[in-house]
Design a protein around this motif. Structure first.
Motif, PDB file in Angstrom:
ATOM      1  N   SER A 131       0.839  -1.195   0.000  1.00  0.00           N
ATOM      2  CA  SER A 131       0.000   0.000   0.000  1.00  0.00           C
ATOM      3  C   SER A 131       0.873   1.244   0.000  1.00  0.00           C
ATOM      4  N   GLY A 132       0.318   2.336  -0.472  1.00  0.00           N
ATOM      5  CA  GLY A 132       1.047   3.595  -0.527  1.00  0.00           C
ATOM      6  C   GLY A 132       1.384   4.135   0.844  1.00  0.00           C
ATOM      7  N   ALA A 133       0.493   3.919   1.808  1.00  0.00           N
ATOM      8  CA  ALA A 133       0.736   4.426   3.163  1.00  0.00           C
ATOM      9  C   ALA A 133       1.942   3.751   3.787  1.00  0.00           C
ATOM     10  N   VAL A 134       2.072   2.459   3.573  1.00  0.00           N
ATOM     11  CA  VAL A 134       3.211   1.737   4.137  1.00  0.00           C
ATOM     12  C   VAL A 134       4.508   2.228   3.503  1.00  0.00           C
ATOM     13  N   GLU A 135       4.478   2.431   2.197  1.00  0.00           N
ATOM     14  CA  GLU A 135       5.674   2.913   1.504  1.00  0.00           C
ATOM     15  C   GLU A 135       6.078   4.291   2.006  1.00  0.00           C
ATOM     16  N   ARG A 136       5.114   5.175   2.194  1.00  0.00           N
ATOM     17  CA  ARG A 136       5.415   6.518   2.707  1.00  0.00           C
ATOM     18  C   ARG A 136       5.989   6.447   4.105  1.00  0.00           C
ATOM     19  N   THR A 137       5.433   5.572   4.919  1.00  0.00           N
ATOM     20  CA  THR A 137       5.930   5.419   6.289  1.00  0.00           C
ATOM     21  C   THR A 137       7.362   4.926   6.282  1.00  0.00           C
ATOM     22  N   LEU A 138       7.648   3.971   5.434  1.00  0.00           N
ATOM     23  CA  LEU A 138       9.013   3.452   5.334  1.00  0.00           C
ATOM     24  C   LEU A 138       9.992   4.547   4.917  1.00  0.00           C
ATOM     25  N   ARG A 139       9.595   5.336   3.929  1.00  0.00           N
ATOM     26  CA  ARG A 139      10.478   6.408   3.463  1.00  0.00           C
ATOM     27  C   ARG A 139      10.728   7.426   4.566  1.00  0.00           C
ATOM     28  N   SER A 140       9.686   7.756   5.321  1.00  0.00           N
ATOM     29  CA  SER A 140       9.864   8.745   6.376  1.00  0.00           C
ATOM     30  C   SER A 140      10.773   8.211   7.474  1.00  0.00           C
ATOM     31  N   ILE A 141      10.643   6.943   7.804  1.00  0.00           N
ATOM     32  CA  ILE A 141      11.510   6.356   8.822  1.00  0.00           C
ATOM     33  C   ILE A 141      12.953   6.326   8.324  1.00  0.00           C
ATOM     34  N   GLU A 142      13.141   5.979   7.070  1.00  0.00           N
ATOM     35  CA  GLU A 142      14.499   5.965   6.508  1.00  0.00           C
ATOM     36  C   GLU A 142      15.119   7.353   6.534  1.00  0.00           C
ATOM     37  N   ARG A 143      14.307   8.379   6.258  1.00  0.00           N
ATOM     38  CA  ARG A 143      14.830   9.754   6.326  1.00  0.00           C
ATOM     39  C   ARG A 143      15.251  10.090   7.747  1.00  0.00           C
ATOM     40  N   ARG A 144      14.439   9.672   8.719  1.00  0.00           N
ATOM     41  CA  ARG A 144      14.780   9.942  10.112  1.00  0.00           C
ATOM     42  C   ARG A 144      16.076   9.249  10.505  1.00  0.00           C
ATOM     43  N   ILE A 145      16.253   8.032  10.028  1.00  0.00           N
ATOM     44  CA  ILE A 145      17.481   7.297  10.349  1.00  0.00           C
ATOM     45  C   ILE A 145      18.685   7.989   9.731  1.00  0.00           C
ATOM     46  N   SER A 146      18.585   8.332   8.450  1.00  0.00           N
ATOM     47  CA  SER A 146      19.737   8.980   7.806  1.00  0.00           C
ATOM     48  C   SER A 146      20.012  10.335   8.437  1.00  0.00           C
ATOM     49  N   GLY A 147      18.967  11.051   8.848  1.00  0.00           N
ATOM     50  CA  GLY A 147      19.173  12.331   9.520  1.00  0.00           C
ATOM     51  C   GLY A 147      19.850  12.158  10.861  1.00  0.00           C
TER      52      GLY A 147
ATOM     53  N   LEU B  46      21.871   9.719  11.677  1.00  0.00           N
ATOM     54  CA  LEU B  46      23.257   9.311  11.451  1.00  0.00           C
ATOM     55  C   LEU B  46      24.115  10.469  10.969  1.00  0.00           C
ATOM     56  N   ASP B  47      23.516  11.384  10.227  1.00  0.00           N
ATOM     57  CA  ASP B  47      24.263  12.535   9.725  1.00  0.00           C
ATOM     58  C   ASP B  47      24.448  13.603  10.788  1.00  0.00           C
ATOM     59  N   GLY B  48      23.730  13.491  11.886  1.00  0.00           N
ATOM     60  CA  GLY B  48      23.836  14.474  12.951  1.00  0.00           C
ATOM     61  C   GLY B  48      22.922  15.664  12.756  1.00  0.00           C
ATOM     62  N   GLU B  49      21.993  15.561  11.822  1.00  0.00           N
ATOM     63  CA  GLU B  49      21.055  16.650  11.586  1.00  0.00           C
ATOM     64  C   GLU B  49      19.915  16.572  12.584  1.00  0.00           C
ATOM     65  N   ARG B  50      19.191  17.672  12.722  1.00  0.00           N
ATOM     66  CA  ARG B  50      18.010  17.662  13.571  1.00  0.00           C
ATOM     67  C   ARG B  50      16.919  16.867  12.883  1.00  0.00           C
ATOM     68  N   THR B  51      16.144  16.161  13.681  1.00  0.00           N
ATOM     69  CA  THR B  51      15.074  15.348  13.094  1.00  0.00           C
ATOM     70  C   THR B  51      13.756  16.088  13.083  1.00  0.00           C
ATOM     71  N   THR B  52      13.671  17.193  13.833  1.00  0.00           N
ATOM     72  CA  THR B  52      12.436  17.961  13.847  1.00  0.00           C
ATOM     73  C   THR B  52      12.772  19.422  13.614  1.00  0.00           C
ATOM     74  N   GLY B  53      11.761  20.211  13.371  1.00  0.00           N
ATOM     75  CA  GLY B  53      11.966  21.637  13.193  1.00  0.00           C
ATOM     76  C   GLY B  53      11.492  22.096  11.838  1.00  0.00           C
ATOM     77  N   ARG B  54      11.533  23.383  11.661  1.00  0.00           N
ATOM     78  CA  ARG B  54      11.066  23.951  10.402  1.00  0.00           C
ATOM     79  C   ARG B  54      12.140  23.876   9.335  1.00  0.00           C
ATOM     80  N   ARG B  55      11.669  23.855   8.120  1.00  0.00           N
ATOM     81  CA  ARG B  55      12.604  23.942   6.998  1.00  0.00           C
ATOM     82  C   ARG B  55      12.853  25.399   6.688  1.00  0.00           C
TER      83      ARG B  55
END
Length: 98
Positions: free
Chosen positions: A28-44, A46-55
């Motif tokens: 399903s599309g929802a599962v795929e979106r959730t996976l992508r968002s979790i992967e972004r959080r993980i890479s963020g 690991l990179d030492g970036e903030r995981t929350t906040g405004r762009r």
């Protein structure tokens, strides 16, 4: 702080594994979106970036890119190039209609 990141990373990897298994049966599309968002959080994390906040706002950068051109020589070259492009387009149209 490092131990907290490692702990969060483990939890996120568990969530990815869990959602990957769910998506294997029904992709399903929802599962795929959730996976992508979790992967972004993980890479963020690991990179030492903030995981929350405004762009950052792109208004500042786009305003610089769209300034008016005031150089007379450049304006003249643009006008000439535009006139030439119009002539070429008109010639193509005329050759197609004949």
């Amino acid at each position: 702080m490092i131990s907290a990141l490692i702990k969060e990373n483990r939890e996120l990897h568990r969530q990815i594994d869990k959602l990957s298994k769910q998506s294997a049966g029904a992709a399903s599309g929802a599962v795929e979106r959730t996976l992508r968002s979790i992967e972004r959080r993980i890479s963020g994390s690991l990179d030492g970036e903030r995981t929350t906040g405004r762009r950052r706002s792109t208004r500042v950068t786009s305003a610089k890119a769209t300034r008016k051109v005031t150089d007379p020589q450049l304006l003249e070259r643009r006008r000439q190039a535009l006139a030439k492009a119009r002539e070429v387009r008109a010639a193509k149209r005329a050759s197609r209609q004949q």
